[in-house]
Design a protein around this motif. Structure first.
Motif, PDB file in Angstrom:
ATOM      1  N   PHE A  32       0.808  -1.220   0.000  1.00  0.00           N
ATOM      2  CA  PHE A  32       0.000   0.000   0.000  1.00  0.00           C
ATOM      3  C   PHE A  32       0.842   1.272   0.000  1.00  0.00           C
ATOM      4  O   PHE A  32       2.013   1.260   0.403  1.00  0.00           O
ATOM      5  N   TYR A  33       0.172   2.342  -0.412  1.00  0.00           N
ATOM      6  CA  TYR A  33       0.759   3.680  -0.367  1.00  0.00           C
ATOM      7  C   TYR A  33      -0.323   4.605   0.181  1.00  0.00           C
ATOM      8  O   TYR A  33      -1.382   4.752  -0.424  1.00  0.00           O
ATOM      9  N   VAL A  34      -0.078   5.199   1.344  1.00  0.00           N
ATOM     10  CA  VAL A  34      -1.039   6.154   1.922  1.00  0.00           C
ATOM     11  C   VAL A  34      -0.222   7.314   2.489  1.00  0.00           C
ATOM     12  O   VAL A  34       0.539   7.139   3.449  1.00  0.00           O
ATOM     13  N   SER A  79       1.278  -5.451   6.581  1.00  0.00           N
ATOM     14  CA  SER A  79      -0.166  -5.423   6.378  1.00  0.00           C
ATOM     15  C   SER A  79      -0.723  -4.024   6.119  1.00  0.00           C
ATOM     16  O   SER A  79      -1.909  -3.857   5.903  1.00  0.00           O
ATOM     17  N   GLY A  80       0.124  -2.998   6.199  1.00  0.00           N
ATOM     18  CA  GLY A  80      -0.374  -1.617   6.074  1.00  0.00           C
ATOM     19  C   GLY A  80      -0.823  -1.044   7.402  1.00  0.00           C
ATOM     20  O   GLY A  80      -1.435   0.032   7.431  1.00  0.00           O
ATOM     21  N   ASP A 496      -3.720  -7.823  10.870  1.00  0.00           N
ATOM     22  CA  ASP A 496      -4.793  -7.548   9.894  1.00  0.00           C
ATOM     23  C   ASP A 496      -4.497  -6.347   8.996  1.00  0.00           C
ATOM     24  O   ASP A 496      -4.619  -6.428   7.774  1.00  0.00           O
ATOM     25  N   GLY A 497      -4.163  -5.213   9.609  1.00  0.00           N
ATOM     26  CA  GLY A 497      -3.809  -4.014   8.848  1.00  0.00           C
ATOM     27  C   GLY A 497      -4.840  -3.670   7.796  1.00  0.00           C
ATOM     28  O   GLY A 497      -6.043  -3.972   7.924  1.00  0.00           O
ATOM     29  N   LEU A 498      -4.372  -3.022   6.732  1.00  0.00           N
ATOM     30  CA  LEU A 498      -5.285  -2.689   5.636  1.00  0.00           C
ATOM     31  C   LEU A 498      -5.664  -3.937   4.850  1.00  0.00           C
ATOM     32  O   LEU A 498      -6.804  -4.107   4.435  1.00  0.00           O
ATOM     33  N   GLY A 532      -9.915   1.966  10.478  1.00  0.00           N
ATOM     34  CA  GLY A 532      -9.841   1.127   9.271  1.00  0.00           C
ATOM     35  C   GLY A 532      -8.971  -0.103   9.436  1.00  0.00           C
ATOM     36  O   GLY A 532      -8.794  -0.885   8.508  1.00  0.00           O
ATOM     37  N   LYS A 533      -8.395  -0.289  10.644  1.00  0.00           N
ATOM     38  CA  LYS A 533      -7.605  -1.488  10.901  1.00  0.00           C
ATOM     39  C   LYS A 533      -8.389  -2.321  11.914  1.00  0.00           C
ATOM     40  O   LYS A 533      -8.991  -1.784  12.839  1.00  0.00           O
TER      41      LYS A 533
END
Ligand code: FAD
Length: 558
Positions: A32-34, A79-80, A496-498, A532-533
């Motif tokens: 991911f990229y945030v 996992s983001g 879990d993460g994103l 969101g996680k």
């Protein structure tokens, strides 16, 4: 006023809201990229308190305000977990002190790198045995927040087993000390008229409710390793004991921010020997795994033929990691090369390591297992000491890092990187998994903790291919469906993460997921921490963050 400007007024640590530095915080080791709006490096717990109060106030006055706090340490999460488009709170700048050793425990701030922590504890001959393959890269805070594990898991368990006490800033903006409370101590806390007393009462009411307890018992993971969801099955019954520190371990910073950790430690056993098995087909696992587990090795790990090819391709890098010359490493691998030339590259290499207080004891166990397996016509070698085991460990540890750094035109895509199934079912499960993977034109490596049934599958994807996002969603569903058919877990240690939050409800079921929502509401009613996680996100939500900029799927968020 810009968010960064507001924050500069309330904290003493550095605040960054523009420039290249934000790019660094836009990625971890996930796909991911945030890009965050602001990064803050708090000077101390007081700075974190100020941040929590600031965000709480914003969200109290406007529940739709787009502002939240996401803790970050070394950013090696796969996992983001530490990614956000709001405020990142980086603990590695200042909250990184070793506070001290007392008996078999060590107290430390969360931003300390494991490699530095390990040097401190080793001065007294002690170790935190749940260290990860990323032990040179990650921090102890990330390990606690993810409930990380590693090669010694089979004998020593994961990080949760060693966290005795946590100091945390919770949603009231105050610092709290959380640990296991029992008997009268718990009764006193449950009677306390305070914010903390209230948290204890609400959590105790939830886990002691017979209907909820039934849900928890029916839906808790049955495999040895799990980092998914909130560990409601492991925090006590709410009547005789309650351990809120355990609830926080593995919560990925969604319930509060850790500011101090007290770890229990062990005396590591100094000597090692290893039985190495070369399997030509996955079906051999059925016979080999139970046999090895009978001998209770300290570690039971594996890597596949794709990883082996990678090791051959990046031989100089592996040699550099081992701090030996290429010729030295080449010579040490000669028997394996001969084996590959004569009988082909083995499908799977299994490593059962025995550690002991004498070399003789460790070697005795490795040789006994080797004899047993040879009688069953398994192709086996024995690595007689620590130095001889090192080459296998290097291949096992370094394959993901090399894939991340070296492969050009493709990128690592950890999305089915951490599932767990009962190890005794692997010979049945892995061929089914392989046939799923073969439906897609992808290179991937399989490595993992075979003794716990915890596997890391790392596919390489083409970021320019517009179908990549679809494949990730489709294959995740197929793999997780298969894992759940075998009553496994979607995450053993990476959390879990994103990437996996959209599958948490699928793993635990609607009722248990409902309890996770309740727990989150108790500790974070204003949605301050890492939204969101763990809960409330769908794959369609996270799609926008896939770091596939050239594929036309999604451009990075600006
Ligand atoms: C090459 C490689 C190998 C790996 N091998 C393993 C392995 O063997 N086993 C394993 O378990 N993992 C492994 N990982 C994943 C990762 O290294 C671990 O999860 C690690 O523990 C994360 O630590 P970190 O310091 O990088 O944390 P980060 O990535 O910075 O954060 C991890 C999570 O913790 C939260 N967090 C961080 N600090 C705090 C805090 N103070 N309070 C509350 N929440 C906080 C973050 O919000 C995030 O959700 C590997 C990663 C790489 C790149």
């Amino acid at each position: 006023m810009a968010l960064g400007e507001e924050l500069r007024k309330i904290v003493r640590g550095e605040v960054t809201d523009s420039g290249e530095l934000l790019e660094k915080y836009a990625r971890d080791a996930s796909l991911f990229y945030v890009k965050p709006e602001v990064v803050v490096a708090p000077k101390d717990a007081a700075d974190i308190q100020a941040l929590v109060r600031f965000v709480a106030e914003k969200r109290r006055t406007d529940p739709h305000a787009h502002v939240s706090l996401t803790a970050r340490a070394a950013g090696t999460d796969m996992s983001g977990g530490p990614l956000t488009d709001s405020i990142v709170l980086d603990t590695t700048a200042h909250l990184k002190n070793f506070i001290g050793l007392a008996g078999m425990t060590a107290t430390v701030e969360p931003g300390m790198y494991f490699r530095d922590f390990d040097k401190e504890t080793k001065k007294q001959g002690l170790e935190l045995p749940s260290y990860t393959a990323s032990r040179e890269l990650c921090t102890v805070g990330g390990m606690a927040a993810n409930n990380s594990g590693g090669e010694k898991n089979l004998k020593y368990g994961k990080t949760a087993r060693y966290v005795q006490e946590l100091e945390m800033v919770l949603s009231d903006g105050e610092v709290h000390t959380l640990k296991k409370l029992e008997g009268e101590e718990l009764e006193r806390k449950l009677a306390e008229q305070s914010y903390e007393g209230d948290l204890y009462r609400q959590t105790a009411a939830l886990v002691s409710d017979p209907a909820y307890q039934k849900i928890i018992q029916e839906h808790k993971p049955t495999v040895e390793k799990n980092s998914s969801g909130y560990a409601l099955w492991d925090i006590g019954d709410g009547k005789t004991s309650l351990n809120l520190a355990r609830l926080m371990v593995g919560a990925q910073g969604t319930l509060g921010i850790i500011t101090k950790i007290k770890f229990g430690l062990v005396h590591p056993k100094p000597y090692s020997a290893m039985t190495v098995m070369f399997l030509n087909s996955l079906s051999e696992l059925g016979e080999v795994v139970p046999e090895v587990l009978k001998y209770s090795p300290d570690s039971f790990e594996s890597y596949d033929d794709h990883t082996f090819h990678l090791a051959v391709k990046y031989f100089p890098e592996f040699a550099a990691q081992m701090k030996t010359g290429i010729i030295g490493l080449g010579l040490s691998f000669l028997p394996e090369l001969f084996m590959a030339l004569t009988g082909g590259v083995p499908k799977l290499v299994l490593m059962a390591e025995f550690r002991a207080h004498s070399q003789q004891e460790a070697l005795g166990k490795a040789e006994q297992l080797s004899r047993e397996l040879k009688a069953k016509r398994v192709n086996v070698r024995v690595a007689k000491n620590e130095a001889a085991t090192r080459k296998y460990w290097t291949v096992r540890h370094e394959s993901f890092n090399l894939l991340r750094k070296k492969v050009r035109g493709q990128r690592t895509a950890p999305f089915i990187d951490d599932f767990v199934v009962n190890p005794l079912k692997l010979s049945e499960f892995l061929p089914k998994l392989e046939s799923l993977l073969q439906q897609y034109d992808m290179t991937y490596t399989i490595a993992g903790h075979v003794g716990d049934g915890n596997f890391h599958i790392i596919p390489l994807v083409d970021p320019t291919d517009p179908t990549t996002a679809k494949i990730i969603d489709e294959l995740s569903h197929k793999v997780y469906d298969l894992v759940l058919e075998y009553h496994g877990s979607i995450s053993g240690e990476h959390n879990d993460g994103l990437i996996r939050t959209p599958y948490v409800e699928k793993m635990f079921g609607k009722e248990m997921y409902g309890l996770f929502l309740q727990i989150n509401k108790i500790f974070d009613p204003l949605d301050i921490f890492n939204p969101g996680k763990k809960i409330t996100s769908y794959f369609s939500d996270v799609l926008q963050y896939l770091d596939l900029p050239k594929g036309g799927q999604v451009a990075p968020k600006e």
